[in-house]
Scaffold this active site. Structure first.
Site, short mmCIF file in Angstrom:
data_model
loop_
_atom_site.label_atom_id
_atom_site.label_comp_id
_atom_site.label_asym_id
_atom_site.label_seq_id
_atom_site.Cartn_x
_atom_site.Cartn_y
_atom_site.Cartn_z
N GLY A 1 0.82 -1.22 0.00
CA GLY A 1 0.00 0.00 0.00
C GLY A 1 0.85 1.26 0.00
N SER B 1 1.31 3.31 -2.60
CA SER B 1 0.95 4.28 -3.65
C SER B 1 0.48 5.60 -3.05
CB SER B 1 -0.15 3.70 -4.55
OG SER B 1 -1.18 3.13 -3.78
N ARG B 2 0.03 5.56 -1.80
CA ARG B 2 -0.55 6.76 -1.21
C ARG B 2 -0.26 6.79 0.30
NH1 ARG B 2 -6.14 6.10 -1.35
NH2 ARG B 2 -6.14 4.00 -2.18
N ASP C 1 -2.59 -7.95 -4.93
CA ASP C 1 -3.64 -7.77 -3.93
C ASP C 1 -3.21 -8.54 -2.67
OD1 ASP C 1 -5.90 -7.89 -2.37
OD2 ASP C 1 -7.26 -8.38 -4.03
N ASN D 1 1.46 -2.42 5.38
CA ASN D 1 0.75 -1.16 5.57
C ASN D 1 -0.60 -1.12 4.84
OD1 ASN D 1 0.62 2.00 5.81
ND2 ASN D 1 0.51 1.55 3.61
N TYR E 1 -13.14 -3.26 11.25
CA TYR E 1 -11.81 -2.67 11.10
C TYR E 1 -11.01 -2.85 12.41
CZ TYR E 1 -8.35 1.07 10.20
OH TYR E 1 -7.19 1.80 10.03
N ALA F 1 -9.94 -6.46 12.91
CA ALA F 1 -8.79 -6.80 12.06
C ALA F 1 -7.51 -6.22 12.63
CB ALA F 1 -9.03 -6.28 10.64
N ILE G 1 -4.42 10.19 11.22
CA ILE G 1 -3.36 10.67 10.32
C ILE G 1 -4.03 11.25 9.08
CG2 ILE G 1 -1.27 9.98 9.06
CD1 ILE G 1 -1.08 9.49 12.13
#
Ligand code: NAP
Length: 247
Positions: A12, A14-15, A63, A90, A155, A158, A188
């Site tokens: 993760g 990319s951002r 993925d 991440n 969430y 997890a 954040i």
């Protein structure tokens, strides 16, 4: 803090937090694999920032919720670079909803990406790190793993699972000189929190002793420390990066 010659995978990247971590590790000298799942342009932008800063890396689509894709990606990295030294788990998604509204598919998607994704990448990486007798794994959990949060039961479950996974792997892999830690960010400023209304943002800010939301760089600095030589006696820990919101 130095990572010269080390090979790192940031899922993760990319951002948001992952991008900041990839940049930080590349500044420290690591070759960085920038994982993403759909946003290729953003991953390429992370890579451009890495190379503009004099670093090296490449983008890497898979993925994390897919066991075989994760395994193949790690095999390709090790085939290409001969090793994997640093894994930063991440990648994550959120999809808030009260328990009576969460559909089974919503639950599965959150757990598969946020928890099984960490398992998939740890599982695929551990065998190489065990052979190398060295490695660093940092898993990104969340403040809500410890506090809970209305509307985030899937969430938070997890993210709490990541804490158990982290501590168990720290015990399992310590004898092979592999350190496994977790970082638990608070609020954040990223795409994930962009949908907060100004009112909600202000309410959260008022609860934070440091009186601001965090930046991706606030988290990246701690991740960088955990993969450095300076942190070689730290394993199985959950490091909170939340401005004092939860202590
Ligand atoms: P973000 O800006 O929404 O970025 C999420 C990243 O995860 C993107 O790079 C995305 O790739 C990637 N991703 C999503 N699903 C994936 C999958 N199945 N396989 C591979 N990559 C996938 O999120 P963020 O705020 O930086 O959050 C990063 C991590 O920190 C997450 O684990 C999140 O739960 C955790 N966290 C965030 C906060 C916060 O306040 N922001 C607080 C606590 C914890 P694409 O660009 O290709 O979609």
């Amino acid at each position: 803090m130095n990572c010269k010659g080390k090979v790192a995978l940031v899922t993760g990247a990319s951002r948001g937090i992952g991008r900041a971590v990839a940049l930080k590790l590349s500044h420290m000298g690591a070759y960085v694999y920038i994982n993403y799942v759909q946003n290729k342009a953003a991953a390429q932008e992370t890579l451009r920032k890495v190379t503009d800063g004099g670093g090296e890396g490449r983008i890497c689509r898979f993925d994390v919720s897919d066991f075989n894709e994760s395994r193949t990606a790690l095999k390709n990295i090790v085939d290409e670079k001969g090793r994997i030294d640093i894994l930063i788990n991440n990648a994550g998604i959120s999809n808030d909803g009260l328990i009576v509204r969460i559909k089974e598919d919503d639950w599965n998607r959150i757990i598969d990406t946020n928890l099984k994704g960490v398992f998939n990448c740890c599982r695929a990486t551990a065998r190489y790190m065990i052979k190398q007798r060295r490695g660093r794994i940092v898993n990104i959990t969340s403040i809500v793993a410890e506090t809970g949060n209305a509307g985030q039961s899937h969430y938070a479950a997890a993210k709490a699972g990541i804490i158990g996974l982290t501590k168990s792997l720290a015990k399992e892999l310590g004898s092979r000189n592999i350190c496994v830690n977790a970082v638990a960010p608070g609020f954040i400023e990223t795409d994930m929190t962009a949908s907060l209304s100004d009112g909600d943002r202000e309410s959260v800010r008022n609860l934070i002793p440091l009186e601001r939301l965090g930046t991706p760089e606030d988290v990246a600095g701690v991740v960088a420390f955990l993969v450095s030589e300076e942190a070689s006696y730290i394993t199985g820990q959950i490091i909170r990066v939340n401005g004092g919101l939860y202590m």
